[in-house]
Structures are given as C-alpha cells and as structure tokens.
Design an enzyme around this catalytic site. Structure first.
Site, PDB file in Angstrom:
ATOM      1  N   ARG A  98     -14.679  11.921  -6.964  1.00 35.51           N
ATOM      2  CA  ARG A  98     -14.688  10.537  -7.456  1.00 35.51           C
ATOM      3  C   ARG A  98     -16.024   9.872  -7.133  1.00 35.51           C
ATOM      4  O   ARG A  98     -16.573   9.147  -7.955  1.00 35.51           O
ATOM      5  CB  ARG A  98     -13.528   9.746  -6.861  1.00 35.51           C
ATOM      6  CG  ARG A  98     -13.436   8.347  -7.444  1.00 35.51           C
ATOM      7  CD  ARG A  98     -12.210   7.599  -7.005  1.00 35.51           C
ATOM      8  NE  ARG A  98     -12.161   7.469  -5.564  1.00 35.51           N
ATOM      9  CZ  ARG A  98     -11.133   6.962  -4.899  1.00 35.51           C
ATOM     10  NH1 ARG A  98     -10.062   6.564  -5.551  1.00 35.51           N
ATOM     11  NH2 ARG A  98     -11.165   6.860  -3.602  1.00 35.51           N
TER      12      ARG A  98
ATOM     13  N   ARG B 130     -12.434   8.204   7.355  1.00 36.28           N
ATOM     14  CA  ARG B 130     -11.209   7.534   6.906  1.00 36.28           C
ATOM     15  C   ARG B 130      -9.980   8.371   7.271  1.00 36.28           C
ATOM     16  O   ARG B 130      -8.933   7.837   7.629  1.00 36.28           O
ATOM     17  CB  ARG B 130     -11.265   7.291   5.398  1.00 36.28           C
ATOM     18  CG  ARG B 130     -12.188   6.119   5.022  1.00 36.28           C
ATOM     19  CD  ARG B 130     -12.683   6.204   3.598  1.00 36.28           C
ATOM     20  NE  ARG B 130     -11.626   6.078   2.609  1.00 36.28           N
ATOM     21  CZ  ARG B 130     -11.764   6.417   1.323  1.00 36.28           C
ATOM     22  NH1 ARG B 130     -12.920   6.875   0.885  1.00 36.28           N
ATOM     23  NH2 ARG B 130     -10.753   6.271   0.497  1.00 36.28           N
TER      24      ARG B 130
HETATM   25  P1  AP5 Z   1      -6.236   7.598  -5.563  1.00 38.60           P
HETATM   26  O1  AP5 Z   1      -5.097   7.394  -6.479  1.00 38.60           O
HETATM   27  O2  AP5 Z   1      -7.348   6.639  -5.609  1.00 38.60           O
HETATM   28  O3  AP5 Z   1      -5.730   7.774  -4.059  1.00 38.60           O
HETATM   29  P2  AP5 Z   1      -5.524   6.706  -2.926  1.00 38.60           P
HETATM   30  O4  AP5 Z   1      -4.510   7.267  -2.017  1.00 38.60           O
HETATM   31  O5  AP5 Z   1      -5.283   5.373  -3.528  1.00 38.60           O
HETATM   32  O6  AP5 Z   1      -6.942   6.815  -2.241  1.00 38.60           O
HETATM   33  P3  AP5 Z   1      -8.036   5.732  -1.872  1.00 38.60           P
HETATM   34  O7  AP5 Z   1      -9.363   6.372  -2.047  1.00 38.60           O
HETATM   35  O8  AP5 Z   1      -7.791   4.451  -2.534  1.00 38.60           O
HETATM   36  O9  AP5 Z   1      -7.900   5.706  -0.316  1.00 38.60           O
HETATM   37  P4  AP5 Z   1      -7.573   4.602   0.708  1.00 38.60           P
HETATM   38  O10 AP5 Z   1      -6.142   4.482   0.784  1.00 38.60           O
HETATM   39  O11 AP5 Z   1      -8.257   4.948   1.964  1.00 38.60           O
HETATM   40  O12 AP5 Z   1      -8.349   3.344   0.121  1.00 38.60           O
HETATM   41  P5  AP5 Z   1      -8.015   1.812   0.139  1.00 38.60           P
HETATM   42  O13 AP5 Z   1      -8.633   1.223  -1.031  1.00 38.60           O
HETATM   43  O14 AP5 Z   1      -6.587   1.600   0.420  1.00 38.60           O
HETATM   44  O15 AP5 Z   1      -6.763   9.084  -5.823  1.00 38.60           O
HETATM   45  C1  AP5 Z   1      -7.934   9.570  -5.217  1.00 38.60           C
HETATM   46  C2  AP5 Z   1      -8.723  10.409  -6.247  1.00 38.60           C
HETATM   47  O16 AP5 Z   1      -7.966  11.584  -6.561  1.00 38.60           O
HETATM   48  C3  AP5 Z   1      -8.974   9.699  -7.570  1.00 38.60           C
HETATM   49  O17 AP5 Z   1     -10.219  10.048  -8.079  1.00 38.60           O
HETATM   50  C4  AP5 Z   1      -7.851  10.219  -8.479  1.00 38.60           C
HETATM   51  O18 AP5 Z   1      -8.204  10.195  -9.832  1.00 38.60           O
HETATM   52  C5  AP5 Z   1      -7.668  11.630  -7.953  1.00 38.60           C
HETATM   53  N1  AP5 Z   1      -6.293  12.102  -8.093  1.00 38.60           N
HETATM   54  C6  AP5 Z   1      -5.144  11.381  -7.911  1.00 38.60           C
HETATM   55  N2  AP5 Z   1      -4.057  12.156  -8.097  1.00 38.60           N
HETATM   56  C7  AP5 Z   1      -4.525  13.405  -8.396  1.00 38.60           C
HETATM   57  C8  AP5 Z   1      -3.886  14.649  -8.676  1.00 38.60           C
HETATM   58  N3  AP5 Z   1      -2.553  14.765  -8.714  1.00 38.60           N
HETATM   59  N4  AP5 Z   1      -4.668  15.706  -8.914  1.00 38.60           N
HETATM   60  C9  AP5 Z   1      -6.025  15.617  -8.887  1.00 38.60           C
HETATM   61  N5  AP5 Z   1      -6.690  14.456  -8.630  1.00 38.60           N
HETATM   62  C10 AP5 Z   1      -5.946  13.367  -8.388  1.00 38.60           C
HETATM   63  O19 AP5 Z   1      -8.803   1.333   1.456  1.00 38.60           O
HETATM   64  C11 AP5 Z   1     -10.208   1.293   1.496  1.00 38.60           C
HETATM   65  C12 AP5 Z   1     -10.650   0.617   2.782  1.00 38.60           C
HETATM   66  O20 AP5 Z   1     -10.183  -0.738   2.806  1.00 38.60           O
HETATM   67  C13 AP5 Z   1     -10.097   1.222   4.076  1.00 38.60           C
HETATM   68  O21 AP5 Z   1     -10.871   2.303   4.536  1.00 38.60           O
HETATM   69  C14 AP5 Z   1     -10.161   0.009   5.005  1.00 38.60           C
HETATM   70  O22 AP5 Z   1     -11.462  -0.208   5.474  1.00 38.60           O
HETATM   71  C15 AP5 Z   1      -9.788  -1.148   4.102  1.00 38.60           C
HETATM   72  N6  AP5 Z   1      -8.339  -1.417   4.099  1.00 38.60           N
HETATM   73  C16 AP5 Z   1      -7.480  -1.304   3.045  1.00 38.60           C
HETATM   74  N7  AP5 Z   1      -6.243  -1.622   3.407  1.00 38.60           N
HETATM   75  C17 AP5 Z   1      -6.293  -1.940   4.735  1.00 38.60           C
HETATM   76  C18 AP5 Z   1      -5.321  -2.324   5.677  1.00 38.60           C
HETATM   77  N8  AP5 Z   1      -4.028  -2.440   5.351  1.00 38.60           N
HETATM   78  N9  AP5 Z   1      -5.729  -2.558   6.957  1.00 38.60           N
HETATM   79  C19 AP5 Z   1      -7.029  -2.445   7.311  1.00 38.60           C
HETATM   80  N10 AP5 Z   1      -7.996  -2.068   6.455  1.00 38.60           N
HETATM   81  C20 AP5 Z   1      -7.629  -1.826   5.178  1.00 38.60           C
END
Ligand code: AP5
Ligand code: MG
Length: 188
Positions: free
Chosen positions: A127, A145
């Site tokens: 990605r 992460r």
């Molecule tokens: P995707 O669907 O984007 O997966 P995801 O689990 O949503 O992964 P993220 O990258 O969003 O991870 P995250 O949870 O760390 O990020 P967030 O934004 O919450 O899929 C990933 C990739 O794989 C994509 O390219 C997709 O197309 C591909 N894919 C999906 N399914 C597939 C399949 N079956 N086969 C092949 N490919 C596939 O958090 C970001 C940051 O925000 C954190 O690090 C933190 O700093 C902050 N943050 C967010 N929430 C909090 C919280 N509650 N508390 C504190 N900090 C927070």
C-alpha cells in the site's frame, strides 16, 4: 448492532468495515481516519496526533477518547455503529464501556481479525508503494505499529472474551471470503 472490529494494523479492518457498515446499515467510525482528517485540516488535535502517528505510536488516550466519545454520541449512532481501530488500549475500552453504560447501550459484538505478521507487513508495504499517502505505511513504521499492537492492543481480545463478546475470524483469503466469515460470525 454496536460492533467493535479488532485486529492488528493491516489486518483488513478498514476494508471489511466499509462492507459490514453497508450490510448492517450502521456508520463506520475509524479512529485512524478521523485523526488523519484532523491532521489534514490542520486542527490542534491533528497537530498533536501527528508525531505519534508518524512514528507508529498510539496517540495519547485522552485525545482519542475525547474525539471518539463526541463522535459516538452523534445522532447517527443511536441505532448502532461499527468502531474500527478503537478501542486500542484497556483504558480506552474501559472508558468506552463506561460511556455506553450511561446510555444503556453497551457493545453487542466484537470481531477480531487474525492475520500473520508476514502477511501484514507485505500488505502495508504494497500500500505504501502504491502511494497511499500515509506516512506510517513503511516497513519500519509498520514493524513499530505491530510491536505497539502486541503490547497495548492485543490484551483487548481477552478483555472482550471474558465478557463473552469476542468472535475470532480468520483474516486470510480474498476480501469476499473474509467478509463471508465475518458476517457468519456476527449473525451466529
Ligand atoms: P486495511 O483494510 O487498511 O487494514 P487495517 O486493519 O484497517 O489497517 P490500517 O493500516 O488502517 O492499520 P491501523 O489499524 O494501524 O491504522 P489506523 O488508521 O487505525 O488493509 C491494509 C491493506 O491490505 C490495504 O492496502 C488493503 O487493500 C489490503 N488488504 C485488505 N484485505 C486484504 C486481503 N484480504 N487480501 C489482500 N490484501 C488485503 O491507525 C493509524 C494510527 O492512528 C495508529 O498507528 C495510531 O497512531 C493512531 N490511532 C488510531 N486509532 C487510535 C486509537 N484508538 N488510540 C490511539 N491511537 C490511535
Ligand atoms: Mg484502517
């Protein structure tokens, strides 16, 4: 349905959440997306969150809880919601429970996506290379992460298992296969 979607970074929460939200007709609320919107808007919250997100650390609980609490209390959540990426610490889970308890509308379902680390790193790397624009989509930050996930977020699976809410779902396969498993687990 008041659903929490758990799983490591890159496990497919966002991808699956969009489809589940449509199917169950509930708003999809991603804490990461909301934080990225704050950053893009240049708000004080976005400014404070940026350094943590850029290095793959969690944004401090008090900032995230305030933001998510406000969002969940909006009228479109009155018939349910899907939380993606929140809660991410035990403190967030406990404060979320306390907030929902006050409104007599507790979490009803929790699904936990299970995906091996090497697959996750590969998905995030791909990605990042295809120009996601996310500053945390590098192999180095993805490793960080994941480390943060195991230390601070993985214990939530036990928290929800003890409450009888957890449904573990295999997150390997095509997007449609995984969606099918999730729907089956949630409707069971
Ligand atoms: P995707 O669907 O984007 O997966 P995801 O689990 O949503 O992964 P993220 O990258 O969003 O991870 P995250 O949870 O760390 O990020 P967030 O934004 O919450 O899929 C990933 C990739 O794989 C994509 O390219 C997709 O197309 C591909 N894919 C999906 N399914 C597939 C399949 N079956 N086969 C092949 N490919 C596939 O958090 C970001 C940051 O925000 C954190 O690090 C933190 O700093 C902050 N943050 C967010 N929430 C909090 C919280 N509650 N508390 C504190 N900090 C927070
Ligand atoms: Mg996501």
């Amino acid at each position: 349905m008041r659903l929490v979607l758990l799983g490591p970074p890159g496990s497919g929460k966002g991808t699956q959440a969009v489809m589940l939200a449509r199917r169950f007709n509930i708003p999809h609320i991603s804490s990461g997306e909301l934080l990225r919107q704050e950053m893009a808007a240049g708000s004080p919250l976005g400014g404070r969150a940026k350094e943590f997100m850029d290095r793959g650390d969690l944004v401090p609980d008090e900032l995230v809880i305030e933001m998510m609490g406000q969002r969940i209390l909006r009228p479109d959540c009155s018939a349910g919601f899907l939380l993606d990426g929140f809660p991410r610490t035990l403190e967030q889970a406990q404060l979320l429970d306390a907030l929902l308890e006050k409104h007599r509308a507790p979490i009803s379902h929790v699904a936990d996506l299970d995906v091996p680390e090497e697959v996750i790193i590969e998905r995030i790397r791909k990605r990042g290379e295809s120009g996601s624009g996310r500053s945390d989509d590098t192999v180095e930050v993805a490793a960080k992460r994941l480390q943060v996930y195991w230390a601070q977020t993985a214990p939530l699976s036990r928290y929800y298992r003890e409450r009888g809410l957890l449904r573990q779902v295999n997150g390997l396969g095509t997007v449609e296969e995984i969606q099918g498993r999730l729907v089956q687990a949630l409707e069971a």
